[in-house]
Design a protein around this motif. Structure first.
Motif, PDB file in Angstrom:
ATOM      1  N   ALA A 202      13.968  34.519  69.125  1.00  0.00           N
ATOM      2  CA  ALA A 202      13.132  34.880  70.348  1.00  0.00           C
ATOM      3  C   ALA A 202      11.582  35.003  69.754  1.00  0.00           C
ATOM      4  O   ALA A 202      10.586  34.576  70.097  1.00  0.00           O
ATOM      5  CB  ALA A 202      13.711  35.672  70.928  1.00  0.00           C
ATOM      6  N   LEU A 203      11.613  35.777  68.697  1.00  0.00           N
ATOM      7  CA  LEU A 203      10.375  36.242  68.173  1.00  0.00           C
ATOM      8  C   LEU A 203       9.664  34.859  67.443  1.00  0.00           C
ATOM      9  O   LEU A 203       8.429  34.616  67.345  1.00  0.00           O
ATOM     10  CB  LEU A 203      10.297  37.291  66.828  1.00  0.00           C
ATOM     11  CG  LEU A 203      10.708  38.690  67.393  1.00  0.00           C
ATOM     12  CD1 LEU A 203      10.994  39.636  66.151  1.00  0.00           C
ATOM     13  CD2 LEU A 203       9.636  39.072  68.364  1.00  0.00           C
ATOM     14  N   SER A 204      10.468  34.146  66.769  1.00  0.00           N
ATOM     15  CA  SER A 204      10.024  32.797  66.030  1.00  0.00           C
ATOM     16  C   SER A 204       9.538  31.781  67.101  1.00  0.00           C
ATOM     17  O   SER A 204       8.441  31.385  67.099  1.00  0.00           O
ATOM     18  CB  SER A 204      11.047  32.241  65.441  1.00  0.00           C
ATOM     19  OG  SER A 204      10.980  30.988  64.825  1.00  0.00           O
ATOM     20  N   THR A 205      10.488  31.513  68.237  1.00  0.00           N
ATOM     21  CA  THR A 205      10.093  30.402  69.130  1.00  0.00           C
ATOM     22  C   THR A 205       8.783  31.145  70.098  1.00  0.00           C
ATOM     23  O   THR A 205       7.877  30.420  70.258  1.00  0.00           O
ATOM     24  CB  THR A 205      11.103  30.202  69.966  1.00  0.00           C
ATOM     25  OG1 THR A 205      11.727  31.406  70.700  1.00  0.00           O
ATOM     26  CG2 THR A 205      12.072  29.327  69.502  1.00  0.00           C
ATOM     27  N   GLY A 206       8.813  32.532  70.162  1.00  0.00           N
ATOM     28  CA  GLY A 206       7.583  33.001  70.995  1.00  0.00           C
ATOM     29  C   GLY A 206       6.542  33.163  70.246  1.00  0.00           C
ATOM     30  O   GLY A 206       5.286  32.509  70.834  1.00  0.00           O
ATOM     31  N   SER A 207       6.408  33.400  69.001  1.00  0.00           N
ATOM     32  CA  SER A 207       5.191  33.284  68.372  1.00  0.00           C
ATOM     33  C   SER A 207       4.665  31.951  68.125  1.00  0.00           C
ATOM     34  O   SER A 207       3.297  31.804  68.155  1.00  0.00           O
ATOM     35  CB  SER A 207       5.115  34.086  66.978  1.00  0.00           C
ATOM     36  OG  SER A 207       6.090  33.344  65.972  1.00  0.00           O
ATOM     37  N   MET A 208       5.403  30.909  67.886  1.00  0.00           N
ATOM     38  CA  MET A 208       5.152  29.509  67.924  1.00  0.00           C
ATOM     39  C   MET A 208       4.619  29.107  69.337  1.00  0.00           C
ATOM     40  O   MET A 208       3.498  28.442  69.289  1.00  0.00           O
ATOM     41  CB  MET A 208       6.263  28.640  67.649  1.00  0.00           C
ATOM     42  CG  MET A 208       5.893  27.319  67.336  1.00  0.00           C
ATOM     43  SD  MET A 208       4.656  26.975  66.196  1.00  0.00           S
ATOM     44  CE  MET A 208       5.520  26.704  64.527  1.00  0.00           C
TER      45      MET A 208
ATOM     46  N   GLU B 100       5.298  33.325  61.178  1.00  0.00           N
ATOM     47  CA  GLU B 100       5.951  32.167  61.725  1.00  0.00           C
ATOM     48  C   GLU B 100       6.938  31.846  60.535  1.00  0.00           C
ATOM     49  O   GLU B 100       8.292  31.571  60.751  1.00  0.00           O
ATOM     50  CB  GLU B 100       5.226  31.012  62.374  1.00  0.00           C
ATOM     51  CG  GLU B 100       5.932  29.917  62.746  1.00  0.00           C
ATOM     52  CD  GLU B 100       6.864  30.410  63.932  1.00  0.00           C
ATOM     53  OE1 GLU B 100       6.277  31.052  64.902  1.00  0.00           O
ATOM     54  OE2 GLU B 100       8.010  30.169  63.948  1.00  0.00           O
ATOM     55  N   GLN B 101       6.297  31.695  59.360  1.00  0.00           N
ATOM     56  CA  GLN B 101       7.052  31.151  58.269  1.00  0.00           C
ATOM     57  C   GLN B 101       8.131  32.421  57.870  1.00  0.00           C
ATOM     58  O   GLN B 101       9.260  32.060  57.333  1.00  0.00           O
ATOM     59  CB  GLN B 101       6.230  30.815  57.114  1.00  0.00           C
ATOM     60  CG  GLN B 101       5.643  29.451  57.164  1.00  0.00           C
ATOM     61  CD  GLN B 101       4.693  29.048  56.030  1.00  0.00           C
ATOM     62  OE1 GLN B 101       3.782  29.756  55.943  1.00  0.00           O
ATOM     63  NE2 GLN B 101       5.097  27.989  55.473  1.00  0.00           N
ATOM     64  N   ILE B 102       7.810  33.415  57.862  1.00  0.00           N
ATOM     65  CA  ILE B 102       8.718  34.492  57.293  1.00  0.00           C
ATOM     66  C   ILE B 102       9.728  34.501  58.527  1.00  0.00           C
ATOM     67  O   ILE B 102      11.025  34.900  58.033  1.00  0.00           O
ATOM     68  CB  ILE B 102       7.761  36.092  57.287  1.00  0.00           C
ATOM     69  CG1 ILE B 102       6.823  35.810  56.104  1.00  0.00           C
ATOM     70  CG2 ILE B 102       8.878  37.256  57.264  1.00  0.00           C
ATOM     71  CD1 ILE B 102       5.887  36.985  56.247  1.00  0.00           C
ATOM     72  N   LEU B 103       9.318  34.541  59.676  1.00  0.00           N
ATOM     73  CA  LEU B 103      10.632  34.621  60.773  1.00  0.00           C
ATOM     74  C   LEU B 103      11.471  33.547  60.377  1.00  0.00           C
ATOM     75  O   LEU B 103      12.585  33.729  60.782  1.00  0.00           O
ATOM     76  CB  LEU B 103      10.080  34.536  62.073  1.00  0.00           C
ATOM     77  CG  LEU B 103       9.366  35.938  62.502  1.00  0.00           C
ATOM     78  CD1 LEU B 103       8.467  35.480  63.962  1.00  0.00           C
ATOM     79  CD2 LEU B 103      10.363  36.786  62.754  1.00  0.00           C
ATOM     80  N   ILE B 104      11.163  32.244  60.124  1.00  0.00           N
ATOM     81  CA  ILE B 104      11.801  31.205  59.973  1.00  0.00           C
ATOM     82  C   ILE B 104      12.973  31.421  58.714  1.00  0.00           C
ATOM     83  O   ILE B 104      14.160  31.427  59.031  1.00  0.00           O
ATOM     84  CB  ILE B 104      11.231  29.833  59.618  1.00  0.00           C
ATOM     85  CG1 ILE B 104      10.332  29.516  60.913  1.00  0.00           C
ATOM     86  CG2 ILE B 104      12.102  28.960  59.194  1.00  0.00           C
ATOM     87  CD1 ILE B 104       9.696  28.174  60.592  1.00  0.00           C
ATOM     88  N   ILE B 105      12.397  32.030  57.840  1.00  0.00           N
ATOM     89  CA  ILE B 105      13.159  32.556  56.509  1.00  0.00           C
ATOM     90  C   ILE B 105      14.454  33.515  57.058  1.00  0.00           C
ATOM     91  O   ILE B 105      15.474  33.340  56.784  1.00  0.00           O
ATOM     92  CB  ILE B 105      12.316  32.874  55.391  1.00  0.00           C
ATOM     93  CG1 ILE B 105      11.493  31.971  54.854  1.00  0.00           C
ATOM     94  CG2 ILE B 105      13.184  33.626  54.213  1.00  0.00           C
ATOM     95  CD1 ILE B 105      10.430  32.265  54.018  1.00  0.00           C
ATOM     96  N   ILE B 106      13.726  34.559  57.849  1.00  0.00           N
ATOM     97  CA  ILE B 106      14.723  35.681  58.007  1.00  0.00           C
ATOM     98  C   ILE B 106      15.688  35.037  59.133  1.00  0.00           C
ATOM     99  O   ILE B 106      17.180  35.254  59.017  1.00  0.00           O
ATOM    100  CB  ILE B 106      14.106  36.609  58.876  1.00  0.00           C
ATOM    101  CG1 ILE B 106      13.109  37.417  57.854  1.00  0.00           C
ATOM    102  CG2 ILE B 106      14.860  37.680  59.375  1.00  0.00           C
ATOM    103  CD1 ILE B 106      11.935  38.365  58.523  1.00  0.00           C
ATOM    104  N   GLU B 107      15.372  34.260  59.819  1.00  0.00           N
ATOM    105  CA  GLU B 107      16.490  33.489  60.981  1.00  0.00           C
ATOM    106  C   GLU B 107      17.402  32.801  60.258  1.00  0.00           C
ATOM    107  O   GLU B 107      18.506  32.675  60.526  1.00  0.00           O
ATOM    108  CB  GLU B 107      15.761  32.766  61.682  1.00  0.00           C
ATOM    109  CG  GLU B 107      16.490  32.350  63.065  1.00  0.00           C
ATOM    110  CD  GLU B 107      15.560  31.359  64.000  1.00  0.00           C
ATOM    111  OE1 GLU B 107      14.397  31.337  63.955  1.00  0.00           O
ATOM    112  OE2 GLU B 107      16.229  30.754  64.737  1.00  0.00           O
TER     113      GLU B 107
END
Lengths: 160, 351
Positions: free
Chosen positions: B195-201, B231-238
């Motif tokens: 949600a955070l990743s898609t939301g920030s994107m 966004e990049q950090i969130l992708i890695i964590i996800e």
């Protein structure tokens, strides 16, 4: 009918699906197995059939997840029932039931489940091999023990 | 002997999928509509969380006059707080999935035990508080009238509700206890990060889109770079959480739990194309590569657009894939029948 439940013996079931037909006729007036409250699971390759009926659990998860309280425990008759006037057809109970029991009625657009046909289950009446019976809940274990004892006796019989 | 082995393997194959016929098939009760509902709720909540934090720490403002009403709107703040609009668009999808749609208000009658009812209340409250925050952010006059403390309090409540909304999308599936793929705390965590990743994107795309027209020069390029980094950090964590989640679910094969089968269905079964192409490539690899390129070549904003569309599609497919692969656990009777017949086959083989 207090305390009586449906007891299924999968070894007797022939998979004729007569129970599905009579159930749908009794409840919806049409012969349509997709509207039946009993469903037959089939293992075609090994010829095994398992009639799936509501277990009327002591602590049912379907009543827990139901957002409208349409699915609730009828304490008087000790069974789980769905009030079609309150059901919104969200299918959460279908997803939650481990026995895969409540079914979505594609015509009425609500979830339906076995209600023992007001104490006279039609599936029991029309099941020729007697795979489904309507007996006292307390007798289920006796029935199971009798079946197990019969199997052991068959196994021990000389020259079987 | 050879034919007996053939029968054995054929039989085991059918047993694995005992409930649904010959092959293990995706569940079909909750489909695209519920996936879109979960996706928009998550994305809207994530966008609001990131947007509110930026709004609190940067305080960007851009007043636009609406004529002939002599009305001034702060479109910079409104851009950051647009998340509730997404949730409000997504909420009707739940209604759309109901058997009897006109009864949708009944869905809040059992919040004591039902997560669908709790979700109804959480989403409604978030939409209400979020939209009030959005409306207040639009009007500088109203903000002055209510006061900074009042606004901050309202936004804090909306922020908490946004977290609850993002987590709820996973908890709803977890509350269906007898599906091993959903019955883990890693699922709400995965959905929260997604949600955070898609939301920030979505926020980044909106800022870039508005930047070309209304918001020129309002959001600094350093903020855009910062968002891209987040966004990049969130992708890695996800990605890490997704691997952990699938690994954990794959381990739960005891007591008839079908976690391993669900993961197989996703990774190498009927849903493999959706998983590898839609979730892994479109949701993780492709946007990550494009974002890395963008950080080196910031003069090509088209890279962000492609990355954004791909990531948003991946987020939707992640929810759809997890929904579809939710296979119910086996009941004891099914396990007993399987065991009995496997034993029967074994004794036949011995003879």
């Amino acid at each position: 009918m207090h305390g009586k439940v449906l007891f299924v013996d999968p070894e007797k079931c022939t998979g004729c699906r007569n129970c599905e037909m009579v159930c749908s006729v009794f409840h919806s007036g049409v012969s349509n197995p997709t509207r039946s409250r009993i469903r037959i699971l089939k293992w075609e390759e090994v010829g095994l059939y398992l009639p799936m009926v509501c277990q009327h659990c002591e602590t049912p998860i379907c009543t827990e997840v139901c957002p409208t309280k349409a699915c609730h425990k009828d304490l008087e008759n000790r069974r789980v029932v769905i009030d079609p006037k309150k059901c919104i057809g969200c299918k959460t109970c279908i997803m939650a039931c481990p026995f895969g029991h409540p079914f979505f009625d594609p015509i009425d657009r609500v979830t339906c489940k076995c209600d023992y046909c007001d104490g006279n289950p039609q599936c029991v009446l029309f099941c020729n091999p007697k795979a489904v019976s309507y007996i006292d809940a307390d007798l289920i274990n006796v029935e199971r023990k009798r079946e197990a004892a019969k199997r052991i006796a068959d196994f021990l019989r000389p020259g079987r | 002997m050879g034919s007996s082995k053939g029968v054995e393997s054929k039989m085991t194959g059918s047993f694995n999928s005992s409930r649904i016929g010959r092959h293990l098939k995706p569940q079909h009760h909750w489909g695209w509509i519920i996936a879109i509902y979960l996706y928009l709720a998550g994305m809207g909540a994530g966008s609001f969380i990131i947007g509110t934090l930026i709004h609190w720490f940067t305080g960007s403002t851009k007043l636009m006059e609406i004529r002939p009403f002599t009305l001034q709107l702060d479109i910079a703040k409104a851009t950051l707080l647009w998340g509730p609009v997404l949730v409000a668009i997504g909420a009707p999808f739940l209604i759309l999935d109901l058997g009897i749609k006109r009864r949708f208000l009944y869905a809040c009658l059992n919040p004591k035990t039902s997560w669908v009812a709790r979700g109804f209340l959480i989403l409604s409250s978030f939409i209400l508080f979020g939209l009030i925050s959005l409306i207040l952010s639009l009007s500088p006059d109203l903000r002055t009238y209510i006061g900074t403390d009042g606004i901050r309090g309202l936004e804090t409540v909306a922020l908490i509700l946004a977290f609850a909304t993002a987590l709820y999308t996973g908890i709803l599936l977890k509350s269906v206890k007898h599906v091993a793929l959903w019955n883990t705390y890693l699922l709400p965590l995965l959905f929260l990060i997604s949600a955070l990743s898609t939301g920030s994107m979505s926020l980044l795309m909106l800022i870039l889109g508005m930047g070309r027209t209304l918001l020129q020069g309002i959001f600094s390029s350093s903020l855009i770079k910062f968002l891209m980094g987040v966004e990049q950090i969130l992708i890695i964590i996800e990605g890490i959480v997704l691997v952990l989640y699938l690994y954990r679910v794959n381990q739960t094969n005891d007591q008839g739990a079908q976690g391993g089968l669900s993961v197989s269905l996703l990774l190498k079964g009927e849903l493999k194309l959706l998983f590898w192409l839609g979730i892994v490539f479109s949701g993780f690899l492709f946007p990550f590569i494009l974002e890395s390129f963008f950080s080196r070549f910031p003069e090509y904003p088209a890279l962000v657009w492609f990355a954004g569309i791909s990531l948003l599609l991946g987020g939707l497919l992640l929810r759809y894939g997890i929904l579809m692969a939710g296979v119910k656990n086996q009941i004891p009777m099914e396990r007993w029948i399987e065991a009995q017949h496997l034993l029967g086959r074994l004794s036949l083989k011995e003879k």
